[in-house]
Design an enzyme around this catalytic site. Structure first.
Site, PDB file in Angstrom:
ATOM      1  N   GLU A   1      11.727 -22.599 -51.261  1.00 58.71           N
ATOM      2  CA  GLU A   1      10.871 -21.564 -51.925  1.00 58.71           C
ATOM      3  C   GLU A   1      10.347 -21.698 -53.096  1.00 58.71           C
ATOM      4  O   GLU A   1       9.129 -21.146 -53.556  1.00 58.71           O
ATOM      5  CB  GLU A   1      11.513 -20.004 -51.707  1.00 58.71           C
ATOM      6  CG  GLU A   1      12.162 -19.682 -50.121  1.00 58.71           C
ATOM      7  CD  GLU A   1      10.961 -19.948 -49.106  1.00 58.71           C
ATOM      8  OE1 GLU A   1       9.651 -19.988 -49.400  1.00 58.71           O
ATOM      9  OE2 GLU A   1      11.193 -20.478 -47.872  1.00 58.71           O
TER      10      GLU A   1
ATOM     11  N   HIS B   1       7.312 -23.755 -53.349  1.00 62.05           N
ATOM     12  CA  HIS B   1       5.878 -22.872 -53.032  1.00 62.05           C
ATOM     13  C   HIS B   1       5.915 -22.037 -54.382  1.00 62.05           C
ATOM     14  O   HIS B   1       4.427 -21.989 -54.531  1.00 62.05           O
ATOM     15  CB  HIS B   1       6.164 -21.960 -51.851  1.00 62.05           C
ATOM     16  CG  HIS B   1       6.214 -22.632 -50.523  1.00 62.05           C
ATOM     17  ND1 HIS B   1       5.380 -23.324 -49.926  1.00 62.05           N
ATOM     18  CD2 HIS B   1       7.149 -22.302 -49.551  1.00 62.05           C
ATOM     19  CE1 HIS B   1       5.728 -23.597 -48.666  1.00 62.05           C
ATOM     20  NE2 HIS B   1       6.824 -23.221 -48.344  1.00 62.05           N
TER      21      HIS B   1
ATOM     22  N   GLU C   1       3.471 -27.386 -46.955  1.00 60.40           N
ATOM     23  CA  GLU C   1       4.909 -27.607 -47.069  1.00 60.40           C
ATOM     24  C   GLU C   1       5.453 -28.761 -47.876  1.00 60.40           C
ATOM     25  O   GLU C   1       6.458 -28.889 -48.157  1.00 60.40           O
ATOM     26  CB  GLU C   1       5.496 -27.390 -45.589  1.00 60.40           C
ATOM     27  CG  GLU C   1       5.484 -26.425 -44.803  1.00 60.40           C
ATOM     28  CD  GLU C   1       6.146 -25.116 -45.441  1.00 60.40           C
ATOM     29  OE1 GLU C   1       7.105 -25.235 -46.432  1.00 60.40           O
ATOM     30  OE2 GLU C   1       5.800 -23.879 -45.148  1.00 60.40           O
TER      31      GLU C   1
ATOM     32  N   HIS D   1       5.874 -21.385 -30.414  1.00 61.44           N
ATOM     33  CA  HIS D   1       5.356 -22.088 -31.324  1.00 61.44           C
ATOM     34  C   HIS D   1       3.693 -22.005 -31.149  1.00 61.44           C
ATOM     35  O   HIS D   1       2.816 -21.911 -31.600  1.00 61.44           O
ATOM     36  CB  HIS D   1       5.901 -23.406 -31.648  1.00 61.44           C
ATOM     37  CG  HIS D   1       6.888 -23.213 -32.689  1.00 61.44           C
ATOM     38  ND1 HIS D   1       8.366 -22.995 -32.235  1.00 61.44           N
ATOM     39  CD2 HIS D   1       6.939 -23.359 -34.246  1.00 61.44           C
ATOM     40  CE1 HIS D   1       9.137 -23.128 -33.345  1.00 61.44           C
ATOM     41  NE2 HIS D   1       8.172 -23.009 -34.499  1.00 61.44           N
ATOM     42  N   ILE D   2       3.599 -23.053 -29.958  1.00 63.39           N
ATOM     43  CA  ILE D   2       2.120 -23.372 -29.607  1.00 63.39           C
ATOM     44  C   ILE D   2       1.582 -22.413 -28.846  1.00 63.39           C
ATOM     45  O   ILE D   2       0.331 -22.324 -28.551  1.00 63.39           O
ATOM     46  CB  ILE D   2       1.995 -24.588 -29.084  1.00 63.39           C
ATOM     47  CG1 ILE D   2       2.700 -24.721 -27.632  1.00 63.39           C
ATOM     48  CG2 ILE D   2       2.720 -25.615 -29.702  1.00 63.39           C
ATOM     49  CD1 ILE D   2       2.020 -26.109 -27.029  1.00 63.39           C
ATOM     50  N   PHE D   3       2.305 -21.519 -27.979  1.00 58.05           N
ATOM     51  CA  PHE D   3       1.320 -20.518 -27.257  1.00 58.05           C
ATOM     52  C   PHE D   3       1.358 -19.173 -27.565  1.00 58.05           C
ATOM     53  O   PHE D   3       0.688 -18.091 -27.312  1.00 58.05           O
ATOM     54  CB  PHE D   3       1.979 -20.468 -25.783  1.00 58.05           C
ATOM     55  CG  PHE D   3       1.835 -21.707 -25.009  1.00 58.05           C
ATOM     56  CD1 PHE D   3       0.637 -22.499 -24.795  1.00 58.05           C
ATOM     57  CD2 PHE D   3       2.993 -22.667 -24.642  1.00 58.05           C
ATOM     58  CE1 PHE D   3       0.332 -23.422 -24.188  1.00 58.05           C
ATOM     59  CE2 PHE D   3       2.798 -23.962 -24.192  1.00 58.05           C
ATOM     60  CZ  PHE D   3       1.790 -24.447 -23.673  1.00 58.05           C
ATOM     61  N   ALA D   4       2.279 -18.724 -28.564  1.00 60.32           N
ATOM     62  CA  ALA D   4       2.274 -17.531 -29.142  1.00 60.32           C
ATOM     63  C   ALA D   4       2.006 -17.495 -30.731  1.00 60.32           C
ATOM     64  O   ALA D   4       1.517 -16.389 -31.091  1.00 60.32           O
ATOM     65  CB  ALA D   4       3.561 -16.617 -28.789  1.00 60.32           C
TER      66      ALA D   4
ATOM     67  N   GLY E   1       1.013 -19.517 -34.380  1.00 59.51           N
ATOM     68  CA  GLY E   1      -0.344 -20.381 -34.680  1.00 59.51           C
ATOM     69  C   GLY E   1      -0.342 -21.664 -34.794  1.00 59.51           C
ATOM     70  O   GLY E   1      -1.059 -22.499 -35.545  1.00 59.51           O
TER      71      GLY E   1
END
Ligand SMILES: [Zn+2]
Length: 701
Positions: free
Chosen positions: A482, A485, A511, A613-616, A618
């Protein structure tokens, strides 16, 4: 002055300069403040749509000013929701959320603003803009295009209908996963069955039983009953420690077929989502959804992603086979007479880990008092980037007495940034995990530079009578992550808030700065330097450091192959797959898994039905980003290794270059160019493979 106006004057969410007044905000301030901000912002957009001039000062700057009003109001509300949550605050937030979303949609879909942006790009002043300004304008144009601003008539209507349906499907998908997860339980009543379980699993499973039997909560960690669920914190340790393999098989099968039948069946939804995504991409002029997704990412195109996949597969394939054989041998030697199945893998992997380098969080924690770790982190940043940190408590209001406020200085006495550190867990009002968030972006207000302000939030154990806050190793790496970032937020030199710090950085590059910092936790001198046993004062013993390093590469081949299986399936479903064809999505996944996994997949696996991850979320045609950013961050760190991590003077010079490129440029420069600026060449996979123990020479340890 009427009462309404006076109230607004006193509303702490309506300041627009200086540090936010976190100590004064109450939930009742939220709705009136946001109504006021939104009213003003909408009026301003009305005005702009009538009067905008296609120049920086006539369009982009006014938009930036609107964002500042939202930083002080909506930004504070969102932050407080994470660190000082309450029913009242949540209610106030929900009351204005839809209007806030609507406002930003209005801006991105405004045809007048879109035309203004195009006019700027095609105008004579374009050549005079700096790179960051151009990127800001081009990103705004691209976002507007992706929001459908260029479509009209039937195409526009269809586009909006698709967006609406996709958003519903996304919610349904994740609700089904949640409901299917909740619908399963596996109850154990015989205490003999819990032999070998860690204490934490017994506690969790008893707690879970009591939560499900509120009228008669009789479960205890030692005597049960124990309730296992498909939530990962329950599922994962169960698969690692439960000795009865028939039970493991039952739980594994339930996990891998979640949301694939009955009331919560996601199979149909998957196809519908893929169909609509393809249609949406084609309406916008792309061949498939992956092309649309990659248009706003660092990866040049699908081929660039495939190239990375194939390099990583090539390196991880043989090690993953050897790792599986190792487990087979261990299982056989330990008395398992049947062939190794998927529900055996986590179990024997955990046994192998115990044999080789077992250590526990509890063993490590005493060496990592929070204050010592923070000192170590600061001195590393001073060594690398020439910046210093000092406590600035009292200079800015905070939301809780435990929150620290720091000033960041550029070597000498010049202030360049500020940050809040909220270190301890407060389960009743603060969300879990650790995160970085931007509080105020660097920008110019009325001709005056405003330094960036950043939030860093952790969930450490608060100090108790004489015992300081002690961190697990995982908490240490998370803090470094963190803070990486945070450094990008604080050390930015971009003067426009839309591209300052982490703003405007491509999704698959964001990232890099965070993972880069994690690498330092495996550098002996850095890590040992920030340890000090809180009772004995001893530094971390070398033997424990070695174990930490060994754990980092444990079964790396298998871990890689798993991530690649997910990433390649995601990419295939969003490129060549035909949702109207004969082949099903499950066929696609089976084929890829057959090729990559040395243990052939269970034919009944419906893993895709719970692939949130990929269906709900981003990650559609973006799951590869995990590995992409790892490749870059490892390669950046390798530059430091090449000159020798103990070579202080050279490290400081290289650190300065890293600061001036990767940390300073933010979203103001193409990330591939930024990487080139730092490394003098394009990124390669060698360093990541070496760090993971997968590059030929070192993997057979
Ligand atoms: Zn991150």
């Amino acid at each position: 002055m009427n009462q309404e106006k006076m109230k607004l004057n006193e509303n702490p969410l309506l300041v627009d300069t200086g540090f936010p007044l976190f100590d004064r905000v109450q939930s009742e301030h939220v709705v009136p403040a946001m109504r006021h901000v939104l009213k003003h912002a909408n009026e301003r957009i009305d005005w702009l749509e009538q009067n905008l001039e296609p120049t920086w000062a006539g369009l982009i700057h006014p938009l930036e000013e609107l964002n500042i009003a939202f930083e002080y109001s909506w930004g504070m509300v969102s932050h407080l929701l994470g660190v000082k949550n309450s029913d009242a605050l949540r209610k106030a937030h929900d009351a204005v959320l839809a209007d806030v979303v609507q406002f930003f949609l209005r801006v991105s879909q405004s045809p007048v603003i879109f035309k203004g942006l195009l006019d700027i790009r095609n105008g004579s002043a374009w050549q005079a803009f700096d790179e960051a300004q151009r990127r800001i304008i081009e990103q705004k144009i691209r976002d507007a295009k992706h929001a459908g601003v260029g479509l009209s008539g039937e195409a526009r209507e269809r586009f909006n209908a698709i967006a609406k349906e996709l958003s519903q499907l996304r919610t349904d998908f994740s609700n089904h996963v949640l409901d299917a997860t909740k619908a399963f339980e596996f109850i154990i009543t015989e205490s003999g069955e819990t032999q070998g379980w860690p204490e934490t699993l017994k506690q969790l499973a008893a707690q879970s039983w009591n939560a499900a039997n509120k009228e008669d909560p009789q479960a205890t960690p030692d005597n049960g009953p124990w309730r296992i669920t498909l939530d990962f914190p329950s599922y994962s340790p169960f698969m690692e420690h439960h000795r009865n393999r028939t039970h493991r098989e039952q739980v594994y099968r339930a996990y891998m077929t979640r949301a694939s039948a009955g009331a919560f069946d996601n199979s149909g939804l998957i196809n519908r989502i893929l169909k609509l995504r393809k249609e949406k991409a084609q309406l916008l002029g792309y061949e498939n959804y992956a092309d649309l997704s990659l248009d706003s990412k660092m990866a040049e195109d699908v081929a660039a992603v495939q190239k990375m996949f194939s390099e990583l597969v090539q390196a991880a394939r043989q090690p993953s086979r050897e790792e599986l054989d190792e487990l087979r041998r261990l299982a056989r030697a330990s008395g398992q007479t049947v062939p190794l199945a998927h529900w055996d893998v986590p179990f024997w992997a955990e046994r192998l880990r115990e044999q080789r380098f077992e250590y526990t969080d509890e063993q490590l924690r005493p060496y990592f008092p929070l204050s010592r770790v923070i000192d170590g982190l600061f001195s590393l940043c001073t060594r690398l980037f020439g910046v210093t940190f000092e406590q600035a408590g009292g200079l800015a209001p905070v939301w809780h007495a435990d929150v620290h406020f720091y000033r960041v200085k550029d070597g000498g006495d010049e202030t360049i940034a500020w940050f809040y550190l909220d270190p301890y867990s407060r389960p009743e009002e603060k969300r879990g995990g650790a995160w970085m968030d931007s509080c105020l972006n660097r920008c110019f207000i009325d001709g005056k530079l405003r330094h960036p302000v950043v939030h860093l939030c952790c969930n450490g154990t608060p100090p108790t009578d004489g015992r300081p806050s002690l961190m697990s190793f995982n908490e240490v790496t998370t803090l470094f992550h963190e803070f990486g970032h945070g450094l990008q937020g604080m050390l930015t030199t971009v003067d426009y808030s839309d591209a300052a710090g982490i703003n405007g950085i491509e999704w698959d590059a964001v990232e890099v700065a965070s993972q880069f910092m994690e690498n330092w936790c495996y550098h002996q001198q850095t890590l040992i330097g920030m340890t000090k046993h809180f009772e004995t004062g001893e530094p971390l013993p070398d033997e424990l450091f070695d174990k930490i390093c060994a754990a980092r590469t444990f079964r790396a081949g298998s871990m890689f192959m798993r991530q690649l299986e997910f990433g390649m399936t995601d990419m295939m479903l969003h490129t060549d797959f035909d949702p109207n064809g004969e082949e099903t999505v499950f066929d696609v996944h089976q084929q890829i898994a057959q090729d990559l996994n040395p243990l052939p997949p269970m034919p009944e696996s419906r893993f895709l039905c719970s692939f949130n991850h990929i269906f709900a979320n981003g990650y559609a045609a973006g799951y590869y980003s995990y590995k992409w950013a790892e490749v870059l961050s490892a390669d950046a760190f390798a530059a430091f290794e090449e000159i020798g991590l103990e070579n202080t003077a050279a490290i400081a010079a290289l650190g300065r270059r890293y600061r001036d490129t990767i940390l300073a440029c933010g979203g103001g420069r193409d990330p591939m160019k930024v990487f080139h600026d730092f490394r003098g060449r394009a990124p390669g996979t060698d360093a990541l493979l070496r760090h993971s123990g997968l590059s030929g020479s070192s993997h057979n340890k």
